[in-house]
Design an enzyme around this catalytic site. Structure first.
Site, PDB file in Angstrom:
ATOM      1  N   GLU A 245       0.828  -1.210   0.000  1.00 36.67           N
ATOM      2  CA  GLU A 245       0.000   0.000   0.000  1.00 36.67           C
ATOM      3  C   GLU A 245       0.859   1.256   0.000  1.00 36.67           C
ATOM      4  O   GLU A 245       2.097   1.196   0.107  1.00 36.67           O
ATOM      5  CB  GLU A 245      -0.951  -0.044   1.200  1.00 36.67           C
ATOM      6  CG  GLU A 245      -1.913  -1.224   1.073  1.00 36.67           C
ATOM      7  CD  GLU A 245      -2.975  -1.293   2.165  1.00 36.67           C
ATOM      8  OE1 GLU A 245      -2.862  -0.576   3.186  1.00 36.67           O
ATOM      9  OE2 GLU A 245      -3.931  -2.073   1.967  1.00 36.67           O
ATOM     10  N   ASN A 246       0.180   2.382  -0.160  1.00 36.16           N
ATOM     11  CA  ASN A 246       0.889   3.654  -0.264  1.00 36.16           C
ATOM     12  C   ASN A 246       0.048   4.741   0.405  1.00 36.16           C
ATOM     13  O   ASN A 246      -1.177   4.701   0.345  1.00 36.16           O
ATOM     14  CB  ASN A 246       1.102   3.982  -1.753  1.00 36.16           C
ATOM     15  CG  ASN A 246       2.101   5.086  -1.961  1.00 36.16           C
ATOM     16  OD1 ASN A 246       1.797   6.261  -1.772  1.00 36.16           O
ATOM     17  ND2 ASN A 246       3.307   4.730  -2.331  1.00 36.16           N
ATOM     18  N   ALA A 247       0.722   5.731   0.996  1.00 34.04           N
ATOM     19  CA  ALA A 247       0.013   6.847   1.637  1.00 34.04           C
ATOM     20  C   ALA A 247      -0.868   7.568   0.625  1.00 34.04           C
ATOM     21  O   ALA A 247      -1.913   8.125   0.982  1.00 34.04           O
ATOM     22  CB  ALA A 247       1.020   7.803   2.269  1.00 34.04           C
TER      23      ALA A 247
ATOM     24  N   TYR B 257      -3.261   6.619  -1.534  1.00 36.83           N
ATOM     25  CA  TYR B 257      -3.964   5.332  -1.590  1.00 36.83           C
ATOM     26  C   TYR B 257      -4.038   4.649  -2.966  1.00 36.83           C
ATOM     27  O   TYR B 257      -3.809   3.448  -3.069  1.00 36.83           O
ATOM     28  CB  TYR B 257      -5.387   5.473  -1.031  1.00 36.83           C
ATOM     29  CG  TYR B 257      -5.466   5.741   0.456  1.00 36.83           C
ATOM     30  CD1 TYR B 257      -4.330   5.780   1.262  1.00 36.83           C
ATOM     31  CD2 TYR B 257      -6.700   5.962   1.060  1.00 36.83           C
ATOM     32  CE1 TYR B 257      -4.415   6.041   2.621  1.00 36.83           C
ATOM     33  CE2 TYR B 257      -6.794   6.218   2.427  1.00 36.83           C
ATOM     34  CZ  TYR B 257      -5.648   6.255   3.200  1.00 36.83           C
ATOM     35  OH  TYR B 257      -5.742   6.498   4.545  1.00 36.83           O
TER      36      TYR B 257
ATOM     37  N   CYS C 135      -1.646  -4.525  -5.626  1.00 30.25           N
ATOM     38  CA  CYS C 135      -2.247  -5.777  -5.144  1.00 30.25           C
ATOM     39  C   CYS C 135      -1.221  -6.916  -5.157  1.00 30.25           C
ATOM     40  O   CYS C 135      -0.246  -6.887  -5.915  1.00 30.25           O
ATOM     41  CB  CYS C 135      -3.428  -6.171  -6.013  1.00 30.25           C
ATOM     42  SG  CYS C 135      -4.942  -5.242  -5.705  1.00 30.25           S
TER      43      CYS C 135
ATOM     44  N   GLU D 147      -1.531  -9.909  -6.365  1.00 26.09           N
ATOM     45  CA  GLU D 147      -1.467 -10.601  -7.661  1.00 26.09           C
ATOM     46  C   GLU D 147      -0.552  -9.844  -8.614  1.00 26.09           C
ATOM     47  O   GLU D 147       0.232 -10.442  -9.357  1.00 26.09           O
ATOM     48  CB  GLU D 147      -2.863 -10.700  -8.290  1.00 26.09           C
ATOM     49  CG  GLU D 147      -3.867 -11.503  -7.485  1.00 26.09           C
ATOM     50  CD  GLU D 147      -4.654 -10.661  -6.489  1.00 26.09           C
ATOM     51  OE1 GLU D 147      -4.065  -9.726  -5.894  1.00 26.09           O
ATOM     52  OE2 GLU D 147      -5.844 -10.925  -6.313  1.00 26.09           O
TER      53      GLU D 147
ATOM     54  N   CYS E 163      -9.485  -8.821  -7.141  1.00 32.63           N
ATOM     55  CA  CYS E 163     -10.264  -7.638  -7.526  1.00 32.63           C
ATOM     56  C   CYS E 163     -10.393  -7.595  -9.056  1.00 32.63           C
ATOM     57  O   CYS E 163      -9.708  -8.337  -9.781  1.00 32.63           O
ATOM     58  CB  CYS E 163      -9.587  -6.361  -7.004  1.00 32.63           C
ATOM     59  SG  CYS E 163      -8.137  -5.862  -7.941  1.00 32.63           S
TER      60      CYS E 163
ATOM     61  N   CYS F  86      -7.178  -7.070 -10.963  1.00 33.46           N
ATOM     62  CA  CYS F  86      -6.284  -8.241 -10.934  1.00 33.46           C
ATOM     63  C   CYS F  86      -6.808  -9.365 -11.809  1.00 33.46           C
ATOM     64  O   CYS F  86      -6.022 -10.132 -12.368  1.00 33.46           O
ATOM     65  CB  CYS F  86      -6.066  -8.705  -9.504  1.00 33.46           C
ATOM     66  SG  CYS F  86      -4.950  -7.597  -8.629  1.00 33.46           S
TER      67      CYS F  86
HETATM   68  N1  THU Z   1      -5.925  -6.576  -2.446  1.00 30.19           N
HETATM   69  C1  THU Z   1      -5.075  -7.436  -3.094  1.00 30.19           C
HETATM   70  O1  THU Z   1      -3.867  -7.457  -2.832  1.00 30.19           O
HETATM   71  N2  THU Z   1      -5.591  -8.243  -4.043  1.00 30.19           N
HETATM   72  C2  THU Z   1      -6.906  -8.274  -4.383  1.00 30.19           C
HETATM   73  O2  THU Z   1      -7.266  -8.892  -5.375  1.00 30.19           O
HETATM   74  C3  THU Z   1      -7.896  -7.594  -3.546  1.00 30.19           C
HETATM   75  C4  THU Z   1      -7.331  -6.479  -2.734  1.00 30.19           C
HETATM   76  C5  THU Z   1      -5.360  -5.649  -1.470  1.00 30.19           C
HETATM   77  C6  THU Z   1      -5.338  -4.218  -1.950  1.00 30.19           C
HETATM   78  C7  THU Z   1      -5.295  -3.468  -0.635  1.00 30.19           C
HETATM   79  O3  THU Z   1      -3.948  -3.354  -0.210  1.00 30.19           O
HETATM   80  C8  THU Z   1      -6.025  -4.370   0.330  1.00 30.19           C
HETATM   81  O4  THU Z   1      -6.100  -5.642  -0.289  1.00 30.19           O
HETATM   82  C9  THU Z   1      -7.414  -3.892   0.673  1.00 30.19           C
HETATM   83  O5  THU Z   1      -8.147  -3.629  -0.462  1.00 30.19           O
END
Ligand code: THU
Length: 132
Positions: free
Chosen positions: A45-47, A49, A54, A56, A87, A90
């Protein structure tokens, strides 16, 4: 010992490295390629947002960096009551290197919850063939 234990282990280890101070939702992913190798990734993640990455996407980057481009099986591991399915973004990223019948294993820290093919997760998808 099931045949996805190696993927579960790789995704679980990668998840330990997740950087998720904003959502507190750690995700690990693992990909098996045509050569039999496994590549893993975690969310970063990053500040700012929307700049977050992800799990994947991070596994796909590791795979491509290693010179591989064919995903035969993928696994995503996250906690929570709802299934931690990839998501939308991804699903499309996986689509680039996988096919409709590629199994996507959805896991939580206890193990496998559901296996869904990519074609079911992303029907009528747009892919590299469209640009040929
Ligand atoms: N996230 C993933 O790494 N993969 C997905 O397919 C769904 C979401 C992460 C993104 C974010 O860092 C956190 O889960 C909450 O959304």
């Amino acid at each position: 010992m099931s045949d996805i234990d190696d993927l579960i282990k790789a995704a679980s280890n990668a998840r330990e490295c997740a950087y998720a101070p904003y959502s507190n939702f750690k995700v690990g992913a693992a990909l098996r390629t045509a050569s039999g190798n496994i590549f893993s990734g975690c969310n970063v993640e990053n500040a700012a947002y929307p700049e977050g990455l992800c799990a994947e996407a991070s596994a796909i980057a590791a795979m491509v960096r290693a010179g591989e481009q064919t995903i035969v099986e993928a696994l995503v591991l996250g906690d929570g009551e709802s299934l931690c399915t990839p998501c939308g973004g991804c699903r499309q990223k996986l689509r680039e290197f996988a096919s409709d019948d590629t199994p996507i294993h959805v896991c939580d820290p206890e193990g496998l919850r559901k296996t869904i093919s990519l074609g079911v997760l992303l029907p009528h998808s747009f892919g590299p063939e469209h640009l040929k």
